[in-house]
Scaffold this active site. Structure first.
Site, PDB file in Angstrom:
ATOM      1  CG  LEU A   1     115.599  92.094  55.297  1.00 59.93           C
ATOM      2  CD1 LEU A   1     116.701  91.298  54.617  1.00 59.93           C
ATOM      3  CD2 LEU A   1     114.777  91.178  56.206  1.00 59.93           C
TER       4      LEU A   1
ATOM      5  CE  LYS B   1     117.330 103.695  47.740  1.00 61.40           C
ATOM      6  NZ  LYS B   1     118.334 102.715  47.326  1.00 61.40           N
TER       7      LYS B   1
ATOM      8  CB  ALA C   1     118.537 101.757  32.680  1.00 65.53           C
TER       9      ALA C   1
ATOM     10  CB  ALA D   1     118.779  99.518  41.889  1.00 62.23           C
TER      11      ALA D   1
ATOM     12  NE  ARG E   1     110.288  97.112  30.447  1.00 62.78           N
ATOM     13  CZ  ARG E   1     109.401  96.975  31.426  1.00 62.78           C
ATOM     14  NH1 ARG E   1     108.598  95.943  31.461  1.00 62.78           N
ATOM     15  NH2 ARG E   1     109.337  97.875  32.384  1.00 62.78           N
TER      16      ARG E   1
HETATM   17  P1  ATR Z   1     114.678 100.526  41.029  1.00 60.07           P
HETATM   18  O1  ATR Z   1     114.654 101.901  41.601  1.00 60.07           O
HETATM   19  O2  ATR Z   1     114.482  99.446  42.061  1.00 60.07           O
HETATM   20  O3  ATR Z   1     115.861 100.272  40.156  1.00 60.07           O
HETATM   21  P2  ATR Z   1     112.976 101.091  38.775  1.00 60.07           P
HETATM   22  O4  ATR Z   1     113.566 102.446  38.713  1.00 60.07           O
HETATM   23  O5  ATR Z   1     111.515 100.943  38.634  1.00 60.07           O
HETATM   24  O6  ATR Z   1     113.354 100.397  40.154  1.00 60.07           O
HETATM   25  O7  ATR Z   1     113.734 100.154  37.715  1.00 60.07           O
HETATM   26  C1  ATR Z   1     113.379  98.851  37.500  1.00 60.07           C
HETATM   27  C2  ATR Z   1     114.248  98.238  36.399  1.00 60.07           C
HETATM   28  O8  ATR Z   1     113.752  96.937  36.121  1.00 60.07           O
HETATM   29  C3  ATR Z   1     114.219  98.994  35.091  1.00 60.07           C
HETATM   30  O9  ATR Z   1     115.444  98.816  34.413  1.00 60.07           O
HETATM   31  C4  ATR Z   1     113.079  98.292  34.331  1.00 60.07           C
HETATM   32  O10 ATR Z   1     113.170  98.381  32.920  1.00 60.07           O
HETATM   33  P3  ATR Z   1     112.578  99.679  32.134  1.00 60.07           P
HETATM   34  O11 ATR Z   1     113.591 100.764  32.297  1.00 60.07           O
HETATM   35  O12 ATR Z   1     112.413  99.224  30.753  1.00 60.07           O
HETATM   36  O13 ATR Z   1     111.265 100.023  32.808  1.00 60.07           O
HETATM   37  C5  ATR Z   1     113.338  96.863  34.756  1.00 60.07           C
HETATM   38  N1  ATR Z   1     112.116  96.059  34.638  1.00 60.07           N
HETATM   39  C6  ATR Z   1     111.071  96.017  35.494  1.00 60.07           C
HETATM   40  N2  ATR Z   1     110.128  95.145  35.062  1.00 60.07           N
HETATM   41  C7  ATR Z   1     110.591  94.629  33.894  1.00 60.07           C
HETATM   42  C8  ATR Z   1     110.099  93.655  32.947  1.00 60.07           C
HETATM   43  N3  ATR Z   1     108.932  93.055  33.127  1.00 60.07           N
HETATM   44  N4  ATR Z   1     110.860  93.369  31.864  1.00 60.07           N
HETATM   45  C9  ATR Z   1     112.064  93.964  31.675  1.00 60.07           C
HETATM   46  N5  ATR Z   1     112.593  94.875  32.532  1.00 60.07           N
HETATM   47  C10 ATR Z   1     111.870  95.199  33.622  1.00 60.07           C
END
Ligand code: ATR
Length: 278
Positions: free
Chosen positions: A19, A69, A130, A133, A154
């Site tokens: 956006l 980033k 974690a 973001a 997770r």
């Molecule tokens: P971003 O930069 O947008 O934060 P990211 O670094 O890929 O994206 O982080 C995504 C977050 O969503 C992580 O905390 C991830 O958990 P893991 O650290 O265990 O990978 C969480 N996440 C994404 N898909 C998930 C799922 N199906 N179940 C539980 N947690 C999930």
């Protein structure tokens, strides 16, 4: 536009749902600036050329989004304190031959909380996720002087590593499954669970007092998590204000002559709201 139009933009991959072009160009128009803001979908195998590209084309400013980033940092000449602590850059300014990196995400989160006028005193912070973001949110919570934080993820080791770098009186790590909602929590979802309307990172199935929930996802406008919270009478909002505040702060970095670009917040919010709920 003419031969003196300054170019700004967003780099990421993919970026077609962003956006930012919409509201950055709206701000450019409202302040009658000779500039344009475009979205650049940068392929991963082209990213190594980014520094020369910005400098060669004299791009005055960029926002940076997923997945660049963190990977952008080595290409920059300087980064500010918040970008350094967070370990991620979401805004670049090209000035006096130098590429300077900033992070306005934490600012966006803090400003959103302030404008929502919610009382977070004595609240325990709970961050879900974690990833990239989460880092900006945790940095913001540290700046806000929060004492207690629980990070639910997770992958436990990732949560451990992330929290190590920040100073809180009490730190806890938990899995998403073990999360139990309680009174006086400030819960922030930073996971991607919720982008799909049927998914949610945690279960909320009871009423609690004084708890505030923020889901930084804004599309869908109401995630399952927000809906579940509201059904149980819990105050819950999405991340659209944070997106707009971080964007206006980037705009302020690029257009220093504009004293208060925040006067147009409501205008930008209404525009994006219409786009998201239509
Ligand atoms: P971003 O930069 O947008 O934060 P990211 O670094 O890929 O994206 O982080 C995504 C977050 O969503 C992580 O905390 C991830 O958990 P893991 O650290 O265990 O990978 C969480 N996440 C994404 N898909 C998930 C799922 N199906 N179940 C539980 N947690 C999930």
């Amino acid at each position: 536009m003419d031969s003196r139009t300054n170019l700004y933009g967003l780099i990421g991959h993919p970026i077609q749902h962003s956006l930012s072009p919409e509201f950055q160009n709206k701000l450019i128009e409202l302040f009658n600036i000779n500039a344009a803001y475009l979205a650049f979908n940068v392929e991963k195998d082209q990213f190594e050329n980014i520094k020369n590209t910005i400098k060669t084309l004299n791009i005055k400013g960029l926002n940076v989004t997923v997945p660049y980033k963190e990977t952008i940092i080595p290409y920059l000449d300087k980064i500010d304190e918040s970008a350094n602590r967070i370990g991620a850059v979401n805004t670049i300014e090209y000035i006096d031959g130098q590429l300077i990196g900033y992070n306005t995400d934490a600012f966006g989160f803090i400003r959103m909380l302030k404008e929502l006028n919610v009382n977070i005193d004595n609240h325990k912070a709970v961050v879900l996720g974690a990833g990239g973001a989460a880092k900006a949110i945790i940095y913001a919570l540290e700046k806000l002087g929060i004492d207690d934080i629980m990070l639910c993820n997770r992958t436990i080791e990732k949560a451990d590593r992330l929290l190590e770098k920040f100073n809180f009186k009490n730190k806890k790590i938990s899995s998403l499954q073990d999360f139990q909602i309680e009174d006086d929590m400030l819960i922030i979802n930073t996971t991607s669970l919720g982008l799909d309307e049927n998914e949610s990172p945690v279960v909320i199935s009871k009423s609690v007092k004084n708890t505030i929930l923020i889901d930084i996802i804004y599309n869908p406008f109401e995630t399952k998590l927000i809906k579940d919270a509201k059904i149980n009478g819990i105050y819950a909002v999405n991340g659209l204000p944070m997106l707009i505040y971080q964007g206006i702060e980037s705009f302020k970095i690029w257009h220093k002559q504009i004293e208060n670009p925040f006067i147009y917040y409501d205008n930008l919010y209404d525009n994006l709201l219409r786009k998201l709920v239509d």
